[in-house]
Scaffold this active site. Structure first.
Site, PDB file in Angstrom:
ATOM      1  CE1 TYR A 297      -7.281  -1.799  -0.059  1.00 45.47           C
ATOM      2  CE2 TYR A 297      -5.079  -2.132  -0.953  1.00 45.47           C
ATOM      3  CZ  TYR A 297      -6.436  -2.397  -0.971  1.00 45.47           C
ATOM      4  OH  TYR A 297      -6.957  -3.254  -1.924  1.00 45.47           O
TER       5      TYR A 297
ATOM      6  CG  HIS B 160      -3.619 -10.789  -6.955  1.00 44.27           C
ATOM      7  ND1 HIS B 160      -4.175  -9.579  -7.302  1.00 44.27           N
ATOM      8  CD2 HIS B 160      -3.586 -10.801  -5.609  1.00 44.27           C
ATOM      9  CE1 HIS B 160      -4.479  -8.896  -6.201  1.00 44.27           C
ATOM     10  NE2 HIS B 160      -4.134  -9.616  -5.151  1.00 44.27           N
TER      11      HIS B 160
ATOM     12  NE  ARG C 262      -5.224  -5.323 -10.675  1.00 46.62           N
ATOM     13  CZ  ARG C 262      -4.732  -5.440  -9.443  1.00 46.62           C
ATOM     14  NH1 ARG C 262      -5.346  -4.884  -8.413  1.00 46.62           N
ATOM     15  NH2 ARG C 262      -3.623  -6.114  -9.231  1.00 46.62           N
TER      16      ARG C 262
HETATM   17  C1  PNW Z   1      -3.726  -6.022  -1.222  1.00 51.65           C
HETATM   18  N1  PNW Z   1       0.288  -4.417   3.576  1.00 51.65           N
HETATM   19  O1  PNW Z   1      -3.019  -6.659  -0.214  1.00 51.65           O
HETATM   20  C2  PNW Z   1      -3.995  -7.108  -2.248  1.00 51.65           C
HETATM   21  O2  PNW Z   1      -3.628  -6.776  -3.554  1.00 51.65           O
HETATM   22  C3  PNW Z   1      -5.372  -7.684  -2.199  1.00 51.65           C
HETATM   23  O3  PNW Z   1      -5.344  -8.987  -2.679  1.00 51.65           O
HETATM   24  C4  PNW Z   1      -5.911  -7.589  -0.781  1.00 51.65           C
HETATM   25  O4  PNW Z   1      -7.118  -8.259  -0.621  1.00 51.65           O
HETATM   26  C5  PNW Z   1      -6.046  -6.116  -0.459  1.00 51.65           C
HETATM   27  O5  PNW Z   1      -4.831  -5.408  -0.666  1.00 51.65           O
HETATM   28  C6  PNW Z   1      -6.520  -5.842   0.964  1.00 51.65           C
HETATM   29  O6  PNW Z   1      -5.590  -6.320   1.898  1.00 51.65           O
HETATM   30  C7  PNW Z   1      -2.229  -6.028   0.715  1.00 51.65           C
HETATM   31  O7  PNW Z   1       0.643  -5.108   4.556  1.00 51.65           O
HETATM   32  C8  PNW Z   1      -1.818  -6.781   1.800  1.00 51.65           C
HETATM   33  O8  PNW Z   1       0.689  -3.229   3.437  1.00 51.65           O
HETATM   34  C9  PNW Z   1      -0.993  -6.247   2.736  1.00 51.65           C
HETATM   35  C10 PNW Z   1      -0.558  -4.951   2.607  1.00 51.65           C
HETATM   36  C11 PNW Z   1      -0.968  -4.171   1.540  1.00 51.65           C
HETATM   37  C12 PNW Z   1      -1.810  -4.723   0.594  1.00 51.65           C
END
Ligand code: PNW
Length: 455
Positions: free
Chosen positions: A290, A116, A72
């Site tokens: 996450y 993105h 991806r």
């Molecule tokens: C995602 N939050 O970002 C993105 O899709 C990626 O580009 C990034 O590197 C990855 O997760 C790790 O951070 C996020 O605040 C940024 O909940 C912030 C959040 C969630 C995802």
């Protein structure tokens, strides 16, 4: 486990490509944001990043070695249209042609994200970016170029990555470009992003390119702090204000009812025609996951924290108290490691949107690796990947959720937005100072996990 499960790895253009001033690429809002002192840690930027613009063949060799079936990546809009409008830039098209052809030659399926977060800077400067409805047409025209040029070989598309981040982090909390902090803009920006998605999907489906298209939304799990109906409702509300905000419209054609009730006129309306266009405008659900937090109903009169570890969202509107169990392990982002939250979230998504296959388009963790040796031991990431993929296995085998694929974030250590290069999410060690790709222990752990699912 079925042998058609899609194991993959993920990256994004601005985070890995580099080559920022090459091949006729225009500037994006991230190029500009990185130049504002105080916005990005160490004033890091994506000028070089992992240099994948020049080294994508090395990346592909690593994906092949890993045994992943899918990659991806995202297309940089300013490489295709340097100002965001007008004729495609032949060098930009040629770069993605090479990348796609090399992936296919290696037997790796491309999963392509169209957006993105790297909006062409000129669209922001001259046209106010996602704040204006015109962005919907601009995005649709850009998407059509990509379908026309790459649709013969790319059969898996993702229109937008995490529109929640664009709306909330870009226009509510101001930690992403355009760095605005406004209570209402996130809802307007989100509205335009959703319409842009729907228009791109319409063009894709009418164009008869073949293949599938979806949207990748981020969502953490929200576990009710107690069994009380009020806390259970608070957790449900938090999920609807995050994943539901961007998924209800593309499945059902409108925002979650709880958002309408709480936001009133601050939440824009879809016309009948727009609702019809949005409804069922995805072939699958992309989920970027996450972390997890507890959710509870705030006691009367308390002011709700805006953020807990950066990912609470616009708490004033949702009125949910978020908290963590102090015994939970944390990653270097201070995000909690809660594999059972992943399993519960998969069940929640499958329950709210029955009939839609789920692809986990991102999952992974940041680990602080001060030196090369600790990176090679890489113990925390190995445990994380193991535990989260086991939770997913339980979701599939025991809860019967229709999860079709999993993409580890990320193939390489890369530019982690506001954190610059200080946060390392990669299976492979890499930095602008040392571009040599060195697989970490977790690379081999992930390789082993992939093999074990096919055994
Ligand atoms: C995602 N939050 O970002 C993105 O899709 C990626 O580009 C990034 O590197 C990855 O997760 C790790 O951070 C996020 O605040 C940024 O909940 C912030 C959040 C969630 C995802």
């Amino acid at each position: 486990m079925t042998s058609d499960f899609v194991w993959g790895v993920a990256t994004a253009a601005y985070q890995v490509e580099g080559g920022a001033a090459e091949g006729g690429r225009g500037f994006s809002i991230w190029d500009a944001f990185c130049r504002i002192p105080g916005r990005v840690r160490g004033m890091d930027n994506g000028d070089v990043a992992c240099d994948s613009y020049h080294r994508f063949e090395q990346d592909i060799a690593m994906i092949k070695l890993l045994g992943a079936r899918a990659y991806r990546f995202s297309i940089a809009w300013p490489r295709i249209q340097p100002t965001g409008r007008g004729a495609p830039n032949p060098e930009g098209i040629a770069y993605y042609d090479r990348l796609i052809d090399a992936l296919l030659a290696a037997g790796i399926t491309p999963y392509v994200t169209l957006y993105h977060w790297d909006l062409p800077l000129d669209l922001q400067m001259s046209h106010d970016g996602w704040l204006k409805r015109a962005a919907v047409d601009d995005f649709a025209a850009y998407a059509k170029i990509c379908f026309d040029r790459f649709g013969d070989r790319v059969k898996h598309w993702i229109t937008l990555n995490e529109p929640w981040c664009v709306a909330v982090l870009g226009h509510g909390l101001g930690v992403f470009p355009p760095g605005r902090t406004d209570p209402d803009e996130p809802y307007l920006v989100a509205h335009h992003l959703l319409l842009a998605h729907a228009r791109a999907v319409q063009l894709f489906r009418e164009g008869g390119y073949g293949g599938v298209i979806g949207l990748s939304n981020n969502c953490d799990w929200r576990e009710p702090l107690s069994d009380s109906p009020r806390d259970r409702e608070a957790a449900q509300r938090a999920l609807e204000f995050c994943y539901g905000w961007f998924t209800d419209p593309v499945v059902r054609g409108d925002y979650p009812a709880v958002m309408r009730t709480r936001l009133g006129r601050r939440l824009p309306d879809f016309t009948r025609a727009e609702a019809a266009l949005l409804k069922n405008s995805v072939d699958f659900l992309g989920l970027n996951h996450y972390s997890s937090l507890y959710a509870s109903e705030p006691a009367a009169g308390t002011k709700v924290e805006t953020t807990v570890s950066g990912n609470g969202g616009l708490s004033d509107d949702q009125q949910v108290c978020l908290s963590a169990d102090p015994t939970w392990e944390k990653t270097d982002m201070q995000w909690n490691v809660v594999p059972w939250g992943f399993r519960k979230l998969l069940a929640w998504v499958a329950g709210r949107y029955p009939g839609y296959p789920i692809y986990v388009t991102e999952n992974g963790c940041a680990v602080n690796e001060p030196d090369a040796v600790s990176a090679l031991i890489d113990e925390q990431r190995c445990r994380f990947i193991h535990a989260y993929t086991e939770a997913m296995r339980a979701a599939i085998e025991e809860d019967h959720t229709d999860v079709r694929g999993y993409f580890c974030w990320s193939l390489l250590d890369n530019f982690e937005w506001g954190y610059g290069y200080s946060k390392r999410f990669g299976l492979i060690r890499c930095s602008p100072d040392n571009l040599e790709r060195v697989p970490k222990k977790s690379f081999f752990e992930y390789q082993r996990i992939i093999r074990s699912w096919f055994a």
